[in-house]
Design a protein around this motif. Structure first.
Motif, PDB file in Angstrom:
ATOM      1  N   GLN A   1       0.845  -1.195   0.000  1.00 61.02           N
ATOM      2  CA  GLN A   1       0.000   0.000   0.000  1.00 61.02           C
ATOM      3  C   GLN A   1       0.877   1.240   0.000  1.00 61.02           C
ATOM      4  O   GLN A   1       1.815   1.353   0.797  1.00 61.02           O
ATOM      5  N   TYR A   2       0.570   2.156  -0.909  1.00 61.63           N
ATOM      6  CA  TYR A   2       1.250   3.448  -0.903  1.00 61.63           C
ATOM      7  C   TYR A   2       0.629   4.328   0.170  1.00 61.63           C
ATOM      8  O   TYR A   2      -0.583   4.309   0.370  1.00 61.63           O
ATOM      9  N   VAL A   3       1.464   5.076   0.870  1.00 56.87           N
ATOM     10  CA  VAL A   3       0.998   6.027   1.881  1.00 56.87           C
ATOM     11  C   VAL A   3       1.448   7.426   1.476  1.00 56.87           C
ATOM     12  O   VAL A   3       2.376   7.596   0.671  1.00 56.87           O
ATOM     13  N   ALA A   4       0.780   8.415   2.033  1.00 58.57           N
ATOM     14  CA  ALA A   4       1.083   9.807   1.691  1.00 58.57           C
ATOM     15  C   ALA A   4       2.505  10.177   2.095  1.00 58.57           C
ATOM     16  O   ALA A   4       3.016   9.722   3.120  1.00 58.57           O
ATOM     17  N   VAL A   5       3.118  11.004   1.272  1.00 61.60           N
ATOM     18  CA  VAL A   5       4.450  11.525   1.573  1.00 61.60           C
ATOM     19  C   VAL A   5       4.289  12.595   2.641  1.00 61.60           C
ATOM     20  O   VAL A   5       3.428  13.472   2.541  1.00 61.60           O
ATOM     21  N   GLY A   6       5.093  12.539   3.691  1.00 62.72           N
ATOM     22  CA  GLY A   6       5.029  13.514   4.767  1.00 62.72           C
ATOM     23  C   GLY A   6       5.455  14.899   4.304  1.00 62.72           C
ATOM     24  O   GLY A   6       6.292  15.047   3.406  1.00 62.72           O
ATOM     25  N   VAL A   7       4.843  15.906   4.917  1.00 63.19           N
ATOM     26  CA  VAL A   7       5.160  17.299   4.597  1.00 63.19           C
ATOM     27  C   VAL A   7       5.521  18.011   5.894  1.00 63.19           C
ATOM     28  O   VAL A   7       4.720  18.048   6.835  1.00 63.19           O
ATOM     29  N   VAL A   8       6.736  18.564   5.957  1.00 67.29           N
ATOM     30  CA  VAL A   8       7.169  19.337   7.118  1.00 67.29           C
ATOM     31  C   VAL A   8       6.756  20.782   6.892  1.00 67.29           C
ATOM     32  O   VAL A   8       7.090  21.382   5.870  1.00 67.29           O
ATOM     33  N   SER A   9       6.013  21.354   7.854  1.00 64.94           N
ATOM     34  CA  SER A   9       5.566  22.740   7.720  1.00 64.94           C
ATOM     35  C   SER A   9       6.225  23.681   8.717  1.00 64.94           C
ATOM     36  O   SER A   9       6.212  24.895   8.527  1.00 64.94           O
ATOM     37  N   SER A  10       6.829  23.122   9.775  1.00 69.60           N
ATOM     38  CA  SER A  10       7.494  23.991  10.748  1.00 69.60           C
ATOM     39  C   SER A  10       8.567  23.237  11.515  1.00 69.60           C
ATOM     40  O   SER A  10       8.454  22.025  11.733  1.00 69.60           O
ATOM     41  N   VAL A  11       9.605  23.953  11.906  1.00 73.99           N
ATOM     42  CA  VAL A  11      10.667  23.434  12.759  1.00 73.99           C
ATOM     43  C   VAL A  11      10.940  24.517  13.791  1.00 73.99           C
ATOM     44  O   VAL A  11      11.209  25.664  13.436  1.00 73.99           O
ATOM     45  N   SER A  12      10.876  24.148  15.082  1.00 70.67           N
ATOM     46  CA  SER A  12      11.058  25.144  16.128  1.00 70.67           C
ATOM     47  C   SER A  12      11.847  24.540  17.275  1.00 70.67           C
ATOM     48  O   SER A  12      11.518  23.443  17.719  1.00 70.67           O
TER      49      SER A  12
END
Length: 126
Positions: free
Chosen positions: A95-106
């Protein structure tokens, strides 16, 4: 001439495991089983959930592939096709899963021991 001696039935190959069973583009997937070339001389192609994968290494019991790009999210078959045309497959095995998206690093900077929070979506990807 007796044609019954001209052709021999071979037991089809079979898949024992697909690991991991979930992934995304560029995931390395190891497929194990028996007669993975379907008694053919070589492996021609591999598909994970109907998407062509790149063959990284192969022998008749272990095949390693790199998953291709896909937008699909439902589990589907793993299909190996021999150069002879023989197929070895297993339903609902990848099963293919969604590619993760990084929106913030703190925080944006730190030193050894700094706790960092990463925000985004699908970061665990399955």
């Amino acid at each position: 001439n007796d044609l019954t001696q001209q052709w021999t039935y071979k037991v089809p190959g079979s898949l024992a495991s697909v690991s991991p069973s979930k992934g995304q583009v560029d995931t390395l997937v190891t497929i194990t089983g028996t007669n993975l070339f379907g008694h053919g001389p070589d492996l021609a192609s591999v598909k994970l959930a109907n998407v062509t994968a790149t063959i990284v290494s192969k022998n008749k019991t272990v095949v390693v592939v790199r998953a291709g790009a896909s937008g699909a999210s439902s589990a589907d078959e793993v299909l190996l096709v021999s150069t002879s045309g023989a197929e070895v497959k297993a339903a609902s095995s990848f099963q293919y899963v969604a590619v993760g998206v990084v929106s913030s690093v703190s925080p944006a900077t730190g030193h050894l021991g700094t706790k960092v929070t990463i925000g985004g979506s699908d970061l665990l990807s399955g």
